[in-house]
Design an enzyme around this catalytic site. Sequence first.
Site, mmCIF file in Angstrom:
data_model
loop_
_atom_site.group_PDB
_atom_site.id
_atom_site.type_symbol
_atom_site.label_atom_id
_atom_site.label_comp_id
_atom_site.label_asym_id
_atom_site.label_seq_id
_atom_site.Cartn_x
_atom_site.Cartn_y
_atom_site.Cartn_z
ATOM 1 N N ASP A 183 -15.690 -9.942 29.895
ATOM 2 C CA ASP A 183 -15.024 -8.675 30.175
ATOM 3 C C ASP A 183 -16.126 -7.643 29.976
ATOM 4 O OD1 ASP A 183 -13.793 -6.164 29.908
ATOM 5 O OD2 ASP A 183 -11.892 -7.146 29.469
ATOM 6 N N HIS A 184 -16.662 -7.119 31.066
ATOM 7 C CA HIS A 184 -17.907 -6.358 30.907
ATOM 8 C C HIS A 184 -17.707 -5.075 30.088
ATOM 9 C CE1 HIS A 184 -16.545 -3.978 34.370
ATOM 10 N NE2 HIS A 184 -17.437 -3.068 34.022
ATOM 11 N N HIS A 246 -9.696 -4.872 30.706
ATOM 12 C CA HIS A 246 -10.437 -3.764 30.103
ATOM 13 C C HIS A 246 -9.575 -2.885 29.173
ATOM 14 C CE1 HIS A 246 -13.238 -5.204 32.960
ATOM 15 N NE2 HIS A 246 -12.884 -4.456 33.982
#
Length: 492
Positions: A183-184, A246
């Site tokens: 999950d960047h 996010h």
Amino acid sequence: MTEEHDGAKLATVVIFGASGDLTQRKLIPALFNLYCKDRLPAEFNIVGFAHTGFSDEAFREHLQEGMQQFAAENYEAAAWASFARRLWYVPGSFDKPDDYAALQAKLATLEDGAADRLYYLATAPRFFPVIARQLGAAGMARSDQATRQLIVEKPFGSDLASARELTQALHEVFDEGQIYRIDHFLGKETAQNILFLRFANTLFELGWNRDHIANVQITVAEQVDVGHRAGYYDQAGILRDMFQNHLLQLLALAAMEPPISFAADAIRDEKVKLLASIRPIAPEDVALHTVRGQYEGYRDAPGVAADSQTATYAAVRLFIDNWRWQGVPFYLRSGKALAQKATEILVEFRCPPHLMFPLAPGQMIESNILSLCIQPDEGVHFKFQAKVPDTVAQMRPVNMEFHYDDTFGQTVIPDAYERLLFDAIAGDKTLFTRSDGIENAWRFIDPILEGWSSPAAPPLATYARDSWGPGAAEELLRQDGHSWLLTCGQHD
Ligand code: BG6
């Protein structure tokens, strides 16, 4: 801290889907920066595997163009020339055993013995189980002499059932300990700073609860629209694309209990617990707690159905059922084609229980606000009341601000992928989501999705581009006596 990992001495990163956008825009610039900072193992190779029929040379040129186009500020010709010598390409199909044999043969020549390997799945999600199985069948998923790790891009499933299925398919070949789900947002410096702000300071944690906090708002606003990703986006929509991952990860960092240590599982355990404590929103209640919208002109984008019901904006009110947060509303919103790019966690404190100062007629006291500015104005803002000089008792809200740029210099914030790749190469899983975390997130999102495709759905409001989304999102907070606030990016 990143520079504290020891790192392996010999390693290979194999990128599946290496001819795609993500590799050119994000993965290679991130690996190149790590190389320039001397943070890659002493001996490493990066091998691309995908359909496109690149030669090694053509692959290097393609990546160099990407570097110059998307990460020009970090491009340096001499360093690139030396980095590019470690780039290789094997053309192949994700489902053909022979192509894996060719890949393994190439790796064997490069590695000359045992090397830790990181397989990066930068492909469409339907290939994730296919590639894992082929790696297993080719005997490439395990080794007695070195590690074999698998990074999986998002989206991880499209609901709870498919996320579980995907985990099961990966587990047929890889142990959970080998799997890194990206999950960047967790790789963003400012997302990590949430932990430091909360748990390396005494002040904030003292009031971080229902006694002192009136509400918490998480905004992830984007100015961009769906662009060329409409084909994917029209299936996914805002809840799958941004909330399940996010926004819920940011929520978990902001609201979880203090972990017992900075170890990966200590942090992930607390996040999982927090996600499990979110009160579910039943499908029949979605109109009470959620708002959905679609920006004007979305249906004209190529790849979008003319009558698409896909939401490009959502606002959600949720509650966390534990001692710390009972009764405190958390408001989450995200959308495309909005007025401004802004990711912010805003904590609004309660007003003082008794005010000894006289207020002018009609004047309301404004509460303290703490804003964690995730992007693009990375920092922290704190709003409090100050006495106006040369008055008897007038007050005005003022801002105390910390900006990463001012304090640490312009170039210090690395891209999220740089941090995540570095951690994965070093075997640090702190910033990657575990299967139970992913499942708890879907457990919350699934009933909302179900409600949205039922007669109980809130209306799909059309909102103007460059606006703040549907008016109903304002109404959602007004019902509770609150309103959406943003303080980041608005310097005094
Ligand atoms: C991705 C979403 O995960 O995150 C995109 O799929 C979104 O739709 C992007 O634009 C936002 O990431 P960032 O780092 O640009 O805020």
